[in-house]
Design a protein around this motif. Structure first.
Motif, PDB file in Angstrom:
ATOM      1  N   THR A 334       3.890  19.475 -19.931  1.00 39.41           N
ATOM      2  CA  THR A 334       3.296  19.090 -18.647  1.00 39.41           C
ATOM      3  C   THR A 334       2.826  17.641 -18.764  1.00 39.41           C
ATOM      4  OG1 THR A 334       0.999  19.579 -19.221  1.00 39.41           O
ATOM      5  CG2 THR A 334       2.326  21.439 -18.466  1.00 39.41           C
ATOM      6  N   TYR A 335       2.674  16.976 -17.650  1.00 41.20           N
ATOM      7  CA  TYR A 335       1.999  15.668 -17.678  1.00 41.20           C
ATOM      8  C   TYR A 335       1.399  15.382 -16.306  1.00 41.20           C
ATOM      9  CZ  TYR A 335       6.111  13.579 -15.378  1.00 41.20           C
ATOM     10  OH  TYR A 335       7.116  13.270 -14.501  1.00 41.20           O
ATOM     11  N   ALA A 336       0.400  14.530 -16.306  1.00 49.77           N
ATOM     12  CA  ALA A 336      -0.262  14.170 -15.052  1.00 49.77           C
ATOM     13  C   ALA A 336      -0.460  12.661 -15.013  1.00 49.77           C
ATOM     14  CB  ALA A 336      -1.613  14.867 -14.954  1.00 49.77           C
ATOM     15  N   GLY A 337      -0.251  12.090 -13.839  1.00 47.63           N
ATOM     16  CA  GLY A 337      -0.479  10.655 -13.655  1.00 47.63           C
ATOM     17  C   GLY A 337      -1.532  10.450 -12.575  1.00 47.63           C
ATOM     18  N   VAL A 338      -2.140   9.273 -12.582  1.00 49.71           N
ATOM     19  CA  VAL A 338      -3.157   8.982 -11.563  1.00 49.71           C
ATOM     20  C   VAL A 338      -2.677   7.826 -10.699  1.00 49.71           C
ATOM     21  CG1 VAL A 338      -5.551   8.354 -11.129  1.00 49.71           C
ATOM     22  CG2 VAL A 338      -4.982   9.756 -13.107  1.00 49.71           C
ATOM     23  N   ARG A 339      -2.603   8.087  -9.414  1.00 49.90           N
ATOM     24  CA  ARG A 339      -2.146   7.071  -8.463  1.00 49.90           C
ATOM     25  C   ARG A 339      -3.264   6.100  -8.130  1.00 49.90           C
ATOM     26  NH1 ARG A 339       2.464   8.199  -5.482  1.00 49.90           N
ATOM     27  NH2 ARG A 339       3.138  10.346  -5.729  1.00 49.90           N
ATOM     28  N   PRO A 340      -2.972   4.818  -8.211  1.00 52.24           N
ATOM     29  CA  PRO A 340      -3.954   3.850  -7.735  1.00 52.24           C
ATOM     30  C   PRO A 340      -3.816   3.716  -6.216  1.00 52.24           C
ATOM     31  CG  PRO A 340      -2.093   2.730  -8.778  1.00 52.24           C
ATOM     32  CD  PRO A 340      -1.777   4.188  -8.781  1.00 52.24           C
ATOM     33  N   VAL A 341      -4.335   4.690  -5.492  1.00 51.79           N
ATOM     34  CA  VAL A 341      -4.185   4.660  -4.037  1.00 51.79           C
ATOM     35  C   VAL A 341      -5.403   3.960  -3.425  1.00 51.79           C
ATOM     36  CG1 VAL A 341      -4.158   6.117  -1.969  1.00 51.79           C
ATOM     37  CG2 VAL A 341      -2.693   6.666  -3.903  1.00 51.79           C
ATOM     38  N   VAL A 342      -5.123   3.085  -2.486  1.00 49.84           N
ATOM     39  CA  VAL A 342      -6.208   2.340  -1.861  1.00 49.84           C
ATOM     40  C   VAL A 342      -6.951   3.264  -0.897  1.00 49.84           C
ATOM     41  CG1 VAL A 342      -6.757   0.334  -0.451  1.00 49.84           C
ATOM     42  CG2 VAL A 342      -4.923   0.224  -2.145  1.00 49.84           C
ATOM     43  N   ASP A 343      -8.252   3.323  -1.043  1.00 48.26           N
ATOM     44  CA  ASP A 343      -9.059   4.261  -0.253  1.00 48.26           C
ATOM     45  C   ASP A 343      -9.148   3.773   1.191  1.00 48.26           C
ATOM     46  OD1 ASP A 343     -10.726   6.181   0.650  1.00 48.26           O
ATOM     47  OD2 ASP A 343     -12.352   5.785  -0.768  1.00 48.26           O
ATOM     48  N   ASP A 344      -8.480   4.499   2.086  1.00 47.42           N
ATOM     49  CA  ASP A 344      -8.544   4.104   3.498  1.00 47.42           C
ATOM     50  C   ASP A 344      -9.436   5.075   4.279  1.00 47.42           C
ATOM     51  OD1 ASP A 344      -6.967   6.309   3.471  1.00 47.42           O
ATOM     52  OD2 ASP A 344      -5.194   5.373   4.345  1.00 47.42           O
ATOM     53  N   GLY A 345     -10.204   5.864   3.539  1.00 44.99           N
ATOM     54  CA  GLY A 345     -11.204   6.718   4.175  1.00 44.99           C
ATOM     55  C   GLY A 345     -10.645   8.001   4.772  1.00 44.99           C
ATOM     56  N   ARG A 346      -9.308   8.246   4.638  1.00 48.31           N
ATOM     57  CA  ARG A 346      -8.755   9.481   5.180  1.00 48.31           C
ATOM     58  C   ARG A 346      -9.142  10.650   4.266  1.00 48.31           C
ATOM     59  NH1 ARG A 346      -2.803   8.921   7.739  1.00 48.31           N
ATOM     60  NH2 ARG A 346      -2.673   6.687   7.944  1.00 48.31           N
ATOM     61  N   GLY A 347      -9.424  11.793   4.862  1.00 45.14           N
ATOM     62  CA  GLY A 347      -9.829  12.942   4.062  1.00 45.14           C
ATOM     63  C   GLY A 347      -8.678  13.501   3.239  1.00 45.14           C
ATOM     64  N   ASP A 348      -7.510  13.661   3.857  1.00 46.85           N
ATOM     65  CA  ASP A 348      -6.381  14.321   3.213  1.00 46.85           C
ATOM     66  C   ASP A 348      -5.703  13.373   2.234  1.00 46.85           C
ATOM     67  OD1 ASP A 348      -4.058  15.528   2.512  1.00 46.85           O
ATOM     68  OD2 ASP A 348      -3.514  16.187   4.542  1.00 46.85           O
ATOM     69  N   ALA A 349      -5.732  13.760   0.943  1.00 47.54           N
ATOM     70  CA  ALA A 349      -5.179  12.904  -0.099  1.00 47.54           C
ATOM     71  C   ALA A 349      -3.718  12.553   0.179  1.00 47.54           C
ATOM     72  CB  ALA A 349      -5.295  13.605  -1.452  1.00 47.54           C
ATOM     73  N   SER A 350      -2.939  13.535   0.627  1.00 43.54           N
ATOM     74  CA  SER A 350      -1.504  13.306   0.817  1.00 43.54           C
ATOM     75  C   SER A 350      -1.222  12.308   1.927  1.00 43.54           C
ATOM     76  CB  SER A 350      -0.793  14.622   1.128  1.00 43.54           C
ATOM     77  OG  SER A 350      -0.710  15.379  -0.032  1.00 43.54           O
ATOM     78  N   LYS A 351      -2.229  12.067   2.790  1.00 38.08           N
ATOM     79  CA  LYS A 351      -2.001  11.153   3.909  1.00 38.08           C
ATOM     80  C   LYS A 351      -2.474   9.728   3.616  1.00 38.08           C
ATOM     81  CE  LYS A 351      -1.543  14.179   7.864  1.00 38.08           C
ATOM     82  NZ  LYS A 351      -1.568  15.519   7.319  1.00 38.08           N
ATOM     83  N   ALA A 352      -3.167   9.543   2.473  1.00 32.23           N
ATOM     84  CA  ALA A 352      -3.652   8.195   2.140  1.00 32.23           C
ATOM     85  C   ALA A 352      -2.445   7.264   1.942  1.00 32.23           C
ATOM     86  CB  ALA A 352      -4.474   8.259   0.855  1.00 32.23           C
ATOM     87  N   THR A 353      -2.574   6.005   2.389  1.00 32.97           N
ATOM     88  CA  THR A 353      -1.416   5.103   2.339  1.00 32.97           C
ATOM     89  C   THR A 353      -0.975   4.815   0.905  1.00 32.97           C
ATOM     90  OG1 THR A 353      -0.557   2.928   2.908  1.00 32.97           O
ATOM     91  CG2 THR A 353      -2.903   3.037   2.477  1.00 32.97           C
ATOM     92  N   ARG A 354       0.358   4.725   0.724  1.00 33.55           N
ATOM     93  CA  ARG A 354       0.916   4.427  -0.598  1.00 33.55           C
ATOM     94  C   ARG A 354       1.288   2.955  -0.701  1.00 33.55           C
ATOM     95  NH1 ARG A 354      -1.074   9.342  -0.994  1.00 33.55           N
ATOM     96  NH2 ARG A 354       0.107  10.730  -2.317  1.00 33.55           N
ATOM     97  N   ASP A 355       0.995   2.195   0.329  1.00 33.65           N
ATOM     98  CA  ASP A 355       1.350   0.782   0.300  1.00 33.65           C
ATOM     99  C   ASP A 355       0.463   0.066  -0.727  1.00 33.65           C
ATOM    100  OD1 ASP A 355       2.833  -1.344   0.957  1.00 33.65           O
ATOM    101  OD2 ASP A 355       2.155  -1.531   3.032  1.00 33.65           O
ATOM    102  N   HIS A 356       0.932  -1.083  -1.205  1.00 33.15           N
ATOM    103  CA  HIS A 356       0.150  -1.787  -2.216  1.00 33.15           C
ATOM    104  C   HIS A 356      -0.855  -2.739  -1.568  1.00 33.15           C
ATOM    105  CE1 HIS A 356       3.441  -4.573  -1.349  1.00 33.15           C
ATOM    106  NE2 HIS A 356       2.599  -5.517  -1.679  1.00 33.15           N
ATOM    107  N   VAL A 357      -1.786  -3.177  -2.399  1.00 32.17           N
ATOM    108  CA  VAL A 357      -2.780  -4.144  -1.948  1.00 32.17           C
ATOM    109  C   VAL A 357      -2.708  -5.346  -2.869  1.00 32.17           C
ATOM    110  CG1 VAL A 357      -5.255  -4.547  -2.226  1.00 32.17           C
ATOM    111  CG2 VAL A 357      -4.487  -2.676  -0.832  1.00 32.17           C
TER     112      VAL A 357
END
Ligand SMILES: Cc1cc2nc3c(=O)[nH]c(=O)nc-3n(C[C@H](O)[C@H](O)[C@H](O)COP(=O)(O)OP(=O)(O)OC[C@H]3O[C@@H](n4cnc5c(N)ncnc54)[C@H](O)[C@@H]3O)c2cc1C
Length: 524
Positions: A334-357
């Motif tokens: 098994t393995y797990a990675g951590v996404r550096p997702v920019v916090d746009d304040g949306r509750g649902d993790a899957s809906k947070a933007t994947r665009d870069h900053v």
């Protein structure tokens, strides 16, 4: 061209150069983002230093889902720009590095009463294909679906949408980009951490560094500094008093033997529990299953799958392949990675933007978020901000990242492809003296024995996990972290690693503990 060289004296020589000059650019972070920035800058003739606190690709860039995709799911979120950029970059990578970034056909089962329905999916795929300038998608009826992928039989199956995307080996992609950067003169060092930013009049003008191998401390003077530390990016920004902006999201994966789930397509689906996208596909002789998307509040360095995530992923597979009855005992790793997702304040993790900053804070250019696929575009965004600090002209361009692999014609096609994928233009040179035995595959994998020797000779291996989890992926592909092969691995690599008994024993202990802690199946 210098290789990624592990010999201590070469390391000492590189370290000795750190303080002697002012770098045009210091890149902090040796994942795909940092590698891309270093490559793009070095190719433009900038004097570049890249430092990575652990191993190259040690962070998220070896723990992703390994899809070089346009991001159909981002289209669903209305994120047209991310999808468009990703589709173009996917096509470019498949052209430039065809052995490393390969087409993968997908099936998405169309089932009565389940969303998204056939027509919505088809509309999305039409846009997706238009963006790529191709027509890859079509609808297979139930009969055809069962022929294409025997065993795929979720409740209510009516047929499936067939479309095309791409896959890769993420850690190898990072190595290939680093090779190009080094070929253009960048100095790239693993196990060197940036401990602090150096400021002059409140502006960043250098980085304090600590070498974890030989133990030295250095200060690298820099005209510009890029913070490409992924999920860790807020830590360096905190040096400047900047407010945190990242929301770390964990995604976990399972690997099972391909024979246990012998798919030829990538099966994409929406999980019955929560409607999230989940996939499985053939990867390196195993079947890779992923992924979850959960807020990660623990230590970033210790991300691992949790028991509920294991159940969630198994449930998804057994929904689509009811006859497979996949169980915990089938899981190889098994393995797990951590996404550096920019916090746009949306509750649902899957809906947070994947665009870069990308942002410039007192001369620290932070580049984070985004994807593997778009590293070249992301790098150019960062260089546009770094250029005025570096005193360099800058223009975006379309020049190639990867030089083609040439001179590999004598090998059987699968061997040529394998070596060209991993070593690109250096394949012919690095594998020139490989014996017939070394060009054979390690049992139950597609990995060639010679890959271990090449890694030890040329690819800056410092620890055993560098060799077995990132230069090769044997530790994920074979049970018990591949330690069943340790004697031969040692025989092949010791002439270059020169660890001796004591270091080997220490490395084995450290590696066993790592496999148990982060890659084994957690007890329910
Ligand atoms: C579960 C999951 C699945 C994904 N799947 C896909 C996919 O299929 N396709 C896709 O395109 N993208 C995918 N992504 C996204 C992609 O993997 C990431 O966007 C990308 O790998 C991030 O790369 P990075 O270089 O920014 O970060 P990282 O790879 O994490 O690199 C940052 C590096 O910085 C180093 N570092 C941190 N602090 C310091 C310091 N002080 N000094 C020196 N070095 C430091 C770290 O050790 C680390 O190696 C996925 C992400 C996740 C989590």
């Amino acid at each position: 061209m210098g290789g990624l060289d592990s010999v201590a004296s070469s390391r000492a020589a590189k370290l000795a150069t750190l303080e002697g000059c002012t770098w045009d650019l210091v890149v902090i972070g040796g994942g795909i983002t940092g590698a891309g920035v270093a490559q793009q800058a070095a190719r433009r003739g900038w004097r570049v230093l890249l430092v990575e606190q652990r191993d190259f690709a040690w962070g998220t860039s070896s723990r992703s889902s390994k899809l070089v995709h346009g991001g159909l799911r981002y289209l669903k979120e209305g994120d047209i720009k991310t999808t468009l950029h990703s589709v173009h970059e996917r096509q470019r990578l498949m052209r430039e590095a065809p052995e490393l970034v390969q087409a993968q056909r997908f099936l998405f089962a169309d089932c009565a009463g389940r969303k998204p329905g056939r027509w919505l999916m088809q509309a999305g795929l039409m846009v997706y294909d238009l963006m790529a300038g191709q027509r890859s998608h079509w609808y297979a009826d139930r009969q055809r679906t069962l022929e294409l992928e025997p065993g795929l039989d979720p409740p209510g199956l009516r047929g499936a949408l067939v479309f095309s995307d791409a896959k890769t080996d993420d850690a190898r992609l990072v190595q290939r980009v680093l090779m190009q950067a080094q070929g253009d003169g960048a100095v790239c060092l693993n196990y060197v951490a940036a401990t602090e930013l150096v400021l002059n009049d409140g502006q960043v003008c250098g980085v304090a560094l600590q070498d974890a191998v030989l133990g030295g401390r250095f200060v690298a003077k820099a005209r510009s500094v890029v913070n490409a530390t992924g999920a860790w990016a807020d830590r360096l920004r905190a040096n400047l008093g900047a407010r945190p902006m990242l929301r770390p999201l964990r995604g976990s994966h399972l690997l099972v033997p391909h024979a246990r789930l012998p798919v030829t397509h990538s099966i994409s689906m929406m999980h019955r529990q929560d409607g999230r996208p989940v996939f499985l596909y053939p990867w390196e002789g195993c079947t890779l299953i992923g992924t979850t998307d959960l807020d990660h509040r623990d230590d970033l360095a210790q991300a691992r799958i949790t028991p509920p995530e294991v159940d969630y992923l198994l449930e998804a597979v057994n929904d689509q392949f009811p006859q497979a009855r996949l169980m915990r005992s089938d899981i190889v790793s098994t393995y797990a990675g951590v996404r550096p997702v920019v916090d746009d304040g949306r509750g649902d993790a899957s809906k947070a933007t994947r665009d870069h900053v990308v942002k410039d804070e007192r001369g620290l250019i932070t580049l984070t978020g985004g994807k593997l696929t778009t590293f070249r575009l992301m790098a150019q965004d960062a260089l546009a901000l770094a250029a005025p600090h570096a005193g360099k002209p800058f223009a975006r361009d379309q020049s190639v990242v990867f030089q083609p692999a040439t001179g590999c014609e004598g090998w059987p096609e699968p061997v040529r492809q394998r070596l060209a994928a991993r070593y690109g233009e250096r394949a012919a040179l690095w594998a020139a003296d490989a014996t017939a035995d070394e060009l054979g595959c390690i049992e139950d994998t597609q990995t060639l024995w010679v890959e271990l020797r090449i890694a030890a000779m040329h690819e800056a291996v410092v620890h055993l996990d560098d060799l077995l989890l990132r230069r090769t992926r044997l530790g994920l592909l074979l049970p018990g972290g591949a330690l069943g092969h340790v004697e031969r691995i040692r025989l092949l690599t010791e002439p270059w690693l020169r660890w001796g008994d004591a270091v080997w024993q220490a490395e084995l202990g450290r590696y066993r503990e790592l496999i148990e802690r982060q890659h084994a199946v957690p007890p329910p």
